[in-house]
Design a protein around this motif. Structure first.
Motif, short mmCIF file in Angstrom:
data_model
loop_
_atom_site.label_atom_id
_atom_site.label_comp_id
_atom_site.label_asym_id
_atom_site.label_seq_id
_atom_site.Cartn_x
_atom_site.Cartn_y
_atom_site.Cartn_z
N UNK A 170 1.01 7.17 3.72
CA UNK A 170 2.38 7.62 3.46
C UNK A 170 2.93 7.09 2.14
N UNK A 212 5.28 8.77 -1.29
CA UNK A 212 6.61 8.27 -1.66
C UNK A 212 6.67 7.75 -3.09
N UNK A 235 12.23 -1.59 -3.88
CA UNK A 235 11.62 -1.80 -2.56
C UNK A 235 11.69 -0.48 -1.81
N UNK A 236 10.57 -0.09 -1.23
CA UNK A 236 10.53 1.19 -0.56
C UNK A 236 10.04 1.00 0.87
N UNK A 237 10.88 1.34 1.81
CA UNK A 237 10.45 1.33 3.21
C UNK A 237 9.55 2.53 3.48
N UNK A 238 8.53 2.32 4.29
CA UNK A 238 7.54 3.37 4.51
C UNK A 238 7.08 3.32 5.95
N UNK A 239 7.05 4.48 6.59
CA UNK A 239 6.75 4.50 8.02
C UNK A 239 5.59 5.45 8.29
N UNK A 240 5.82 6.47 9.09
CA UNK A 240 4.73 7.38 9.50
C UNK A 240 4.34 8.32 8.37
#
Lengths: 305, 305
Positions: B133, B137, B251-256
């Motif tokens: 993922x 992004x 800062x980058x949040x990353x999930x599914x």
């Protein structure tokens, strides 16, 4: 003009005499131990050039880029001089600041002012550039809706500048008398007295300088949205990373900006800089000026050289 | 096949029978109260379709997208269904998970497997998509140098996948026996036993799941660099925002992630998924499986239906 000691002027440096300085929250944080800086603070200023290698500069009124880069490294070669690892920073990192009668800065750092820019507007050039820096980092199309959190000095500069630049700003704050300045500038202001909107904004600027502000910003941002971190806080803040990850938010730290990107806006009366000046103190009363700047409800405190 | 209770099958949903499930750190965090989820966990799985409106699905081996979107809202209309505000999430948010003999998922969420993909590789499809993922992004050109912090399950998937995808991965961890898997995959691994490099990487992935890891990631990132937050931690972590702001980090949040972006990599033997399986337990011993998964040194624990 007092007979104050003049610092040595290294080659390529100008000797400057303070006309007006502005106290920034970073200055207050420095007093609390942020960055371990000991020495004369001050990085928002308008000064007169007293001595310089380039004779044309002498007698001119100037602002100045506060990051003193080495001009030797790869960072400098990529115009990333504000991130030069060898840099000093006026009044912040290993270079005495502007709140003295005399101080120095490399001539290449000077930013000469036109005669028609009032000194008490020009002293806002550095923080206004910091406000504008967000736009150099995040692509936000005109008329984008942006939430600005925090009605301190930087929050007001951001909201008024972004409004003037044709963004749809929603400015959230807790101080009606401060927000009123932005409101008079045409900004859509909202007093926070309860719940904030949740997951509603694609772009949120946190200029609160508080851990709660950052938490609020996270909650207000839509999935895949952007949060711009625009405040200096000393010490650690507790952050729940779960909503950042689950909503895939992007947090962007943002610091100084380029003066040339924002200089023309200094002359826009819609950015109501004069109304942000709460108080003025002579340089000899700098300690009183700092105490005043730290008091609740106070916006910009100026120090007159 | 035991005579277990079968959940009701709403219209459009398939009834699935678990073949193999994988225990993820999020499952362990859920047990500790993360997200307040009560019910059957489990979102990494390979299952057999037992009942479905679409008869062609029946008997097929399948994985499944875990986010169950409403398909009515604007988010869904923009293919942002994984961020649908009305969604439930298999085994995480208001939908019973895969660690039961029978469970349900909308037919549109199924991802049918080819016969030549081994089940014990396919069970990694969901976490491998999460690893991938990041690339959806952040624009990272091929051969970019990337630091991966943390040698847990997700850290290993990220380092092996990124290495296979032609990035120059430096994988930092504290467990030689875990890092050895990535090393055998060709990754440049580094045991952390003292100071980490400072301000050296443009891209850092934090897969440590710890507050210290995030602090290390911030210190390792160059000015204007990117940090991808790839771990789920329950509760607040203390963060010093100053270096984020001063160095203007993102800062980058990353999930599914999307299964289709990574499905072909399931068949790449350079991603050594089999070596990540520490243990297997039958479904009836799921509590033991969870205890084992939480033990130090353990990587993927599988639950066999």
């Amino acid at each position: 003009m007092r007979d104050a000691p003049r610092p040595g002027r290294p080659e390529g440096y100008a000797l400057l005499r303070l006309i007006v300085g502005g106290i920034c929250n970073t200055d207050l944080e420095l007093q609390r131990g942020y960055y371990g800086f000991i020495g004369t603070p001050g990085h928002e200023f308008v000064a007169e050039v007293v001595e310089a290698d380039n004779r044309r500069l002498i007698g001119r009124r100037t602002c100045g880029e506060i990051n003193i880069a080495c001009e030797q490294c790869d960072w400098c070669a990529r115009r990333m001089d504000r991130h030069c690892p060898n840099r000093t920073v006026l009044g912040i990192v290993r270079h005495p600041g502007a709140f003295e009668e005399f101080f120095t800065l490399p001539e290449r750092n000077l930013y000469l002012l036109h005669d028609d820019v009032p000194t008490e507007r020009a002293v806002f050039l550095e923080p206004l550039a910091a406000a504008n820096q967000i736009l150099d980092q995040v692509r936000m199309p005109p008329r984008t809706r942006i939430a600005v959190l925090g009605d301190g000095k930087l929050g007001l500069l951001i909201s008024m500048l972004f409004h003037a630049r044709d963004y749809e700003v929603h400015h959230f704050g807790r101080h009606p008398e401060k927000l009123a300045i932005a409101q008079r500038a045409g900004v859509d202001t909202r007093i926070v007295d309860g719940d904030l909107p949740r997951a509603e904004y694609q772009f949120v600027v946190d200029a609160t300088g508080s851990a709660e502000g950052l938490r609020d910003a996270v909650a207000m941002t839509r999935p895949r949205g952007f949060i711009c971190l625009k405040s200096t806080v000393h010490g650690s803040v507790p952050i729940d990373t779960a909503p950042i990850i689950v909503n895939e938010l992007t947090l962007i730290g943002s610091r100084c900006g380029r003066f040339e990107s924002v200089y023309s806006w200094l002359s826009d009366p819609a950015i109501r800089l004069e109304e942000m000046v709460t108080d003025r103190f002579p340089l000899a009363e700098a300690p009183r000026a700092f105490a005043r700047a730290a008091a609740p409800g106070v916006l910009k405190v100026l120090i007159q050289g």
